[in-house]
Design a protein around this motif. Structure first.
Motif, mmCIF file in Angstrom:
data_model
loop_
_atom_site.group_PDB
_atom_site.id
_atom_site.type_symbol
_atom_site.label_atom_id
_atom_site.label_comp_id
_atom_site.label_asym_id
_atom_site.label_seq_id
_atom_site.Cartn_x
_atom_site.Cartn_y
_atom_site.Cartn_z
ATOM 1 N N ILE A 1 0.941 -1.242 0.089
ATOM 2 C CA ILE A 1 0.088 0.048 0.170
ATOM 3 C C ILE A 1 0.940 1.107 0.081
ATOM 4 C CG2 ILE A 1 -1.910 1.302 1.167
ATOM 5 C CD1 ILE A 1 -2.801 -1.439 -0.230
ATOM 6 N N ARG B 1 -2.819 -4.523 2.666
ATOM 7 C CA ARG B 1 -2.227 -5.657 1.988
ATOM 8 C C ARG B 1 -1.531 -6.622 2.833
ATOM 9 N NH1 ARG B 1 -3.112 -8.251 -2.715
ATOM 10 N NH2 ARG B 1 -1.459 -8.041 -4.258
ATOM 11 N N PHE C 1 1.008 1.193 7.386
ATOM 12 C CA PHE C 1 0.564 2.294 6.236
ATOM 13 C C PHE C 1 -0.646 2.583 5.896
ATOM 14 C CE2 PHE C 1 0.867 4.456 2.109
ATOM 15 C CZ PHE C 1 1.756 5.198 2.192
HETATM 16 S S1 FES Z 1 -0.911 -2.909 7.818
HETATM 17 FE FE1 FES Z 1 0.260 -3.027 5.915
HETATM 18 S S2 FES Z 1 -1.357 -1.986 4.432
HETATM 19 FE FE2 FES Z 1 -2.187 -2.499 6.354
#
Ligand code: FES
Ligand code: FES
Lengths: 780, 156
Positions: A194, B136, B102
Motif C-alpha cells: 500500500i 495488503r 501504512f
Molecule cells: S498494515 Fe500494511 S497495509 Fe495494512
C-alpha cells in the motif's frame, strides 16, 4: 507479563504507527529538496527517434531535465542471479532509455523541479518521438518464429534450465498405470504494497558522500549493487536508509533504476532529489510476480502411488532482468517439486522468456507458490481421476516423519517435519468427516459446496552461502547483527534484517530479553540504515528470524561469554564455574552471583575489571550463515460455496495448520499467515495483471482495474500451528511469512473445482470463469 | 492562481496559500507536515488518506484543499492524548490490527466514523464498511477484530 520467547507480546512499533508518527520515505522532507517526475514510455516497444526536452526545460520551476544521453557512462541496472552461473542472456538495462523502450512504463526522461506540480507539468512537455516496433506481449508471441526481438540477441530467450533426472522420470512414466496431466497458467500479479515506492537522493559535497533514502527491503543490498556496479561509489561514501517501509511482498527487494537516477541527479543538481511513485506508476514499474505457463504430468500406479513427475514451464522475465528475476522460476521453484511426497523421479524444465512487459521478480512466496500450485492441483486431480479420497491419496505418498531428514530428487534435503500429523490435525479442525453433510445442506439452499486441500512445503531461511554460490547467486546470504549493551544494561540491537510490517522490533527484542534475562522495555532494535548496521542481506524469503534472529543469538552468545569472563573476575571464581541464567551470573554450587546490569556497568566503568585479559565494553557483532534452508510445511483446507446462477464464490471456511518450528511471538505469526492467505486468495480469485496482447498496454493499471482483496472478499481464518523445531539454527525456527500465499491458491482452486465438478478453472477464478466452467460441465 | 484556505486542523486554527488544484491531503502532509495521513493510490480506492472533515470520514486525496475552507479537519495525530492511545488505537494494538502501519491511520479514522454511526457493529457490517480501505498486510482478520474490540471499549 511474559515477554520472552513464545509470548504473544503486543508490538513496540505500534505506538508510532497508530499515532501517525511512522517515518516512511515519502514523509521525509530534506532541506532544499527538489522533486523528480519520470517520463515513462507510453508504448511497449519502440526505437526513440528523439527525446526533446527543450520546452520542458523552460517551464516554470524546472531545475533540470535528464535523458539517457546524460547518463551515458553510468552502469546499467545489474542482475544478481544467473542459474548455475550461466550461460544466460543478460542484456543491459539502462537507467533511462538509450535509443529504445521495451515496456509501457520504461523510463525515458527525468524532470526535476522546485515543486512536484511543476515537475509534473514539465514532464508533460517532454516530447518523445517513438518509432514503434510490434510488441511481443505473450510468451507465445515472444517465442514465435521471426518474432521481433527486444534486445540485441538472436531471439527472446533468457535461459533454459532443468533439474532432476530426465531418464529416471521417463522410465517412471513408462511403467505407470495412470498419468494425470494439467495445463496451468500461474497468473501475473502486481504486489501492491500500500505504500508506493519512493526515493530521495542527496549528495554532500563537504564529505563527497551520498545518501539514498529508499523503500527497500534490503538497504545494504542496494548499497552494494548501486555503489559497486552502477555509480562506482565506495561503501564508505554511500549511505542507504530504508526507514519505515509500508509493506514489501517482494516488490521492494530489487534494485530499481529510480534509486540510481535520484542518487546520481542529487549530485548533478546539488540538492536532494525526491521521487514518490503514484499508484499508476507502481503498477507500471514495480516488479510483477509469477507469470508461468506450465504443463505438469504425474505418473501413478493404479492404487495411487506417485512414480514420477514431469514439469515444463515457460516463465516470463518481462523486458529486463530484475535483481532476482531468474532465481524465482528456477531454484526457488524446481527444488520444491517433491512437495510433501516420496515421488522418486522428478524432472522439471524451464525456459525464461523476454517480453514487452514490466520485469518480473519475487512476489510473496516467489517460485514456491507456483510449485505448490501445480503439485497440489495435479495431486487433487489424480485423486479424482483414480477415485481415491484426496486426503487418503496424500497420506499414501507422504514422506513419513521417521524418514526425515529426507533427500529429495531435486537437490534439497528436508530437515524436519511431520506432514501426516499436520494433515490429520487440519482435517480434524476442518471437520472433514462432516463435509458431506454440509454439502447436502448447501445443496438444499441452491449452493454448490466444495472442499479443497493444499499441503505445502517451502524452503526458507535463505540461504547457505556456499549453496547460493553454486546455484548462481552473486552474493552470500548470511545475516549480520550487532548487540550493544549500554553501561546501565539496556541494549540496542542492530540487525541486517529489515522490517516492513513483520514486527522485528518486537520479536527480536523478545529474543534478547529472553536470553539476557533483562526487561523487554530495555531492548531496542535498529534496522534499515547502512551507516548504523554493520551489514545485512535484508528481509525476504521468510529469512529474518531464521537467519537474522540466529545472527542476534550468536552475538548474544558472545555477550554472555564475555560477561562470564568479567563475572569470574568480579566473583573471584574460575570462568568455567560461572553459569548465566535469568540475568544473573552465578558461581556454580554457591550463592555468589552478580546481575547482568552490574557486569554491563563494570564493562564501561572498569575499575574492578580484568583489564590485562579483556578489553572494556560489552558490544559484540556476529555474522550467521545458515547450515541449510529451513522447511516450514503445512496444510490449508478451504471450503467454498458457489452460486450456480452467478458463478460467485464465497469462502465459507478456512482452516490451516502450519509447522513453523519454534514460535517466538504467536500473535505476529498468526498475522503473517492471515496476510499470506489474503495474497493467495487474491491471486486465485481476484487479481490478474493483464496486458493488451497487441499493444502491450497495461490493462490493469489502477486499483479500479486490478482487484486486491477487500475486507468483504475474505472470511475470518482458523489457524493453528504444530511444532517440529528446525534442528540447525539456534532458535529452532523455520519462518512463516510466505506460507499462506503458497498454500492458498491450490486450496481455493481445488475447492472451486470440487464444488462445480470440473477438472480445472484458471486463476483468477472470477464469477465469469466459474459460471462458464459450470455451464460447459453441465452441457457435457 | 493561489487562494487562502483557513480551517481548524486538530483543534487549531490554521491557514495556508494553496493552488486551486492542491488536494487536502497535500495540504495536510506537505504544508502542515502532518505525515500520519498517507497516500496509497491515485484513484480514491485505498483509504490510507482518510481524515475527518466536519465529523465525517473523507478521503483527503479526493477533497480539494479549497473545499476544506472553513471546515474542521482532524487527522490521526489528534487521537492520542498525553501519550495515551484512544480506545480504538489501543484495540488495534491489542489485536495486532496493523503490520506495516501504512493503511493504519486511514483504517482507524474510518473505523471511528463507523462506530459513531453504529456503536456495536457486527463482523459483516465491519467488513462491508471497510470497502474503501485497503490493507495488503493483515488479510483484515485482525482489523475486523480490532474494530469490534475498539467499538466495545468505546461503549463502556
Ligand atoms: S498494515 Fe500494511 S497495509 Fe495494512
Ligand atoms: S490515497 Fe488512496 S484513497 Fe486516498
Amino acid at each position: 507479563m511474559d515477554t520472552g520467547i513464545g509470548a504473544a507480546v503486543t508490538r513496540k512499533e505500534d505506538f508510532r504507527f497508530l499515532t501517525g508518527q511512522g517515518n516512511y520515505t515519502d514523509d521525509i522532507a530534506r532541506p532544499g529538496q527538489a522533486h523528480a517526475v519520470f517520463v515513462r514510455s507510453v508504448v511497449a516497444h519502440a526505437n526513440l527517434r528523439s527525446v526533446d526536452t527543450e520546452a520542458a526545460s523552460a517551464m516554470p520551476g524546472v531545475v533540470a531535465v535528464f535523458t539517457g544521453d546524460d547518463l551515458e557512462g553510468v552502469g546499467g541496472v545489474p542482475c544478481g542471479f544467473a542459474p548455475d552461473g550461466g550461460p544466460m542472456n543478460e542484456p543491459p538495462r539502462p537507467v533511462l532509455a538509450q535509443g529504445k523502450v521495451r515496456f509501457v512504463g520504461d523510463m525515458v526522461a527525468m524532470v526535476i523541479a522546485e515543486t512536484l506540480e511543476q515537475a509534473r507539468d514539465a514532464a508533460e512537455a517532454v516530447d518523445v518521438d517513438y518509432n514503434e516496433i510490434p510488441a511481443v506481449v505473450s510468451m507465445e508471441a515472444a517465442q514465435a518464429e521471426g518474432a521481433p526481438t527486444l534486445h540485441d540477441l538472436d531471439d527472446n530467450s533468457c535461459f533454459s534450465w532443468g533439474i532432476g533426472d530426465a531418464e529416471a522420470t521417463d522410465a517412471a512414466f513408462a511403467r505407470a498405470d495412470h498419468v494425470t496431466t494439467l495445463e496451468l497458467v500461474n497468473n501475473r500479479k502486481c504486489p501492491n504494497a500500500i505504500e508506493p515506492r519512493a526515493a530521495i537522493g542527496e549528495y554532500d559535497s563537504a564529505h563527497d558522500s551520498y545518501t539514498l533514502y529508499t523503500t527497500s527491503q534490503n538497504p545494504h543490498v542496494i548499497r552494494l549493487l548501486m555503489g559497486a556496479f552502477v555509480l562506482g561509489i565506495p561503501e564508505h561514501k554511500l549511505r542507504v536508509v530504508s526507514p519505515d517501509v509500508g509493506g514489501g511482498f517482494g516488490s521492494k527487494i530489487p534494485h530499481y533504476p529510480e534509486e540510481i537516477a535520484v542518487t546520481w541527479a542529487g549530485k548533478q543538481v546539488g540538492r536532494p532529489v525526491k521521487w514518490t511513485a503514484e499508484r499508476t506508476e507502481s503498477f507500471l514499474s514495480d516488479t510483477h510476480g509469477r507469470d508461468h505457463i506450465t504443463r505438469v504430468e504425474l505418473a501413478c500406479t493404479s492404487d495411487g502411488e506417485f512414480l514420477g513427475l514431469r514439469v515444463h514451464t515457460q516463465a516470463n522475465m518481462g523486458a529486463y532482468l530484475s535483481t532476482f528475476g531468474p532465481l524465482i522460476p528456477t531454484y526457488l521453484y524446481g527444488t520444491l517439486l517433491a512437495g510433501l511426497y516420496t515421488t522418486p523421479a522428478i524432472r522439471c524444465d524451464v525456459v525464461g522468456v523476454f517480453t514487452n512487459t514490466a520485469p518480473v521478480d519475487a512476489e510473496r512466496g516467489a517460485g514456491r507458490p507456483e510449485a505448490t500450485f501445480l503439485l497440489e492441483r495435479v495431486v487433487e486431480t489424480a485423486a479424482r481421476e483414480l477415485g481415491i479420497d484426496p486426503v487418503e491419496l496424500r497420506r499414501r505418498n507422504f514422506i513419513p516423519a521417521d524418514a526425515l531428514p529426507y533427500q529429495t530428487p531435486v537437490i534439497v534435503q528436508y530437515d524436519s517435519g511431520n506432514y501426516e500429523g499436520v494433515l490429520d490435525r487440519a482435517a480434524e479442525a476442518a471437520d472433514y468427516a462432516g463435509f458431506a453433510r454440509r454439502r447436502e445442506e448447501a445443496r438444499s439452499r441452491g449452493r454448490l459446496r466444495g472442499i479443497g486441500f493444499a499441503g505445502y512445503i517451502e524452503a526458507c531461511g535463505m540461504a547457505p552461502s556456499n549453496i547460493a554460490g553454486i546455484i548462481g547467486a552473486r552474493a552470500g546470504l548470511f545475516e549480520a547483527a550487532q548487540v550493544r549493551v549500554h553501561p546501565t544494561g539496556s541494549v540496542s540491537v542492530y540487525t541486517g534484517s529489515h522490517s516492513h510490517g513483520q514486527g522485528h522490533e518486537t520479536t527480536f527484542a523478545q529474543i534478547v530479553s529472553d536470553r539476557l534475562g533483562i526487561p523487554f522495555e530495555n531492548v531496542d532494535v535498529v534496522h534499515g540504515d547502512t551507516d548504523q548496521i554493520p551489514f545485512g542481506m535484508g528481509t525476504y524469503g521468510s529469512r529474518s528470524l531464521a537467519v537474522g534472529g540466529s545472527a542476534i543469538c550468536k552475538a548474544l552468545d558472545k555477550i554472555i561469554a564475555k560477561g562470564k569472563k568479567i563475572a569470574a573476575h568480579a566473583l573471584e571464581a574460575g570462568e568455567s564455574d560461572i553459569d548465566f541464567e535469568s540475568g544473573e551470573f552465578r558461581v556454580r554450587g554457591t550463592d555468589k552471583s552478580v546481575g547482568f546490569g552490574d557486569i554491563a556497568l563494570s564493562a564501561y566503568v572498569p575499575h574492578n575489571y580484568p583489564l590485562e585479559e579483556l578489553e572494556p565494553g560489552l558490544d559484540e557483532g556476529a555474522f550467521y550463515d545458515p547450515a541449510n534452508f529451513t522447511f516450514p510445511a503445512g496444510c490449508h483446507i478451504c471450503e467454498v460455496e458457489v452460486d450456480p446462477e452467478t458463478g460467485t464464490t464465497q469462502i465459507v471456511n478456512w482452516n490451516a495448520v502450519d509447522d513453523f518450528g519454534k514460535i517466538v511471538n504467536p500473535m505476529i505469526v498468526d498475522g503473517q499467515v492471515h496476510g499470506g492467505i489474503a495474497h493467495g486468495v487474491g491471486q486465485a480469485m481476484l487479481e490478474n495483471c493483464a496486458y493488451d496482447e497487441e499493444s502491450g498496454q497495461l490493462l490493469s493499471g489502477s486499483l479500479t482495474d486490478y482487484c486486491i482483496p477487500r475486507a468483504d472478499d475474505l472470511p475470518s481464518f482458523h489457524i493453528e500451528t504444530t511444532e517440529t523445531p528446525c534442528p540447525h539454527n539456534p532458535l529452532g525456527v523455520k519462518g512463516c511469512g510466505e506460507a499462506g500465499a503458497i498454500a492458498a491458491p491450490a486450496a481455493l482452486i481445488n475447492a472451486i473445482t470440487d464444488a462445480i465438478g470440473v477438472a480445472h478453472v484458471d486463476m483468477p477464478a472470477t464469477p465469469e470463469k466459474v459460471w462458464a466452467a459450470l455451464q460447459s460441465a453441465q452441457g457435457e | 492562481m493561489t487562494l487562502t484556505v483557513t480551517m481548524t486542523l486538530n483543534g487549531e486554527s490554521v491557514s495556508a496559500e494553496v493552488e486551486g488544484r492542491t488536494l487536502l491531503v497535500q495540504l495536510i502532509r506537505d504544508h502542515f507536515r502532518l505525515t500520519g495521513t498517507h497516500v496509497g493510490c491515485d484513484t480514491s480506492q485505498c483509504g490510507a488518506c482518510v481524515v475527518h472533515m466536519n465529523g465525517q470520514s473523507v478521503k483527503s486525496c479526493t477533497v480539494l484543499a479549497a473545499q476544506a475552507d472553513g471546515a474542521e479537519v482532524s487527522t490521526i495525530e489528534s487521537l492520542a492524548e498525553n501519550g495515551e492511545l484512544h480506545p480504538m488505537q489501543q484495540a488495534f494494538k491489542d489485536n495486532h490490527g496493523l503490520q506495516c502501519g501504512f493503511c493504519t491511520p486511514g483504517m482507524v479514522m474510518s473505523a471511528l466514523d463507523l462506530v459513531a454511526n453504529n456503536p456495536d457493529p457486527g463482523e459483516a457490517e465491519i467488513r462491508d464498511w471497510l470497502e474503501g480501505n485497503l490493507c495488503r498486510c493483515t488479510g483484515y482478520h485482525n482489523i475486523v477484530k480490532s474494530i469490534a474490540a475498539g467499538a466495545q471499549a468505546m461503549r463502556s
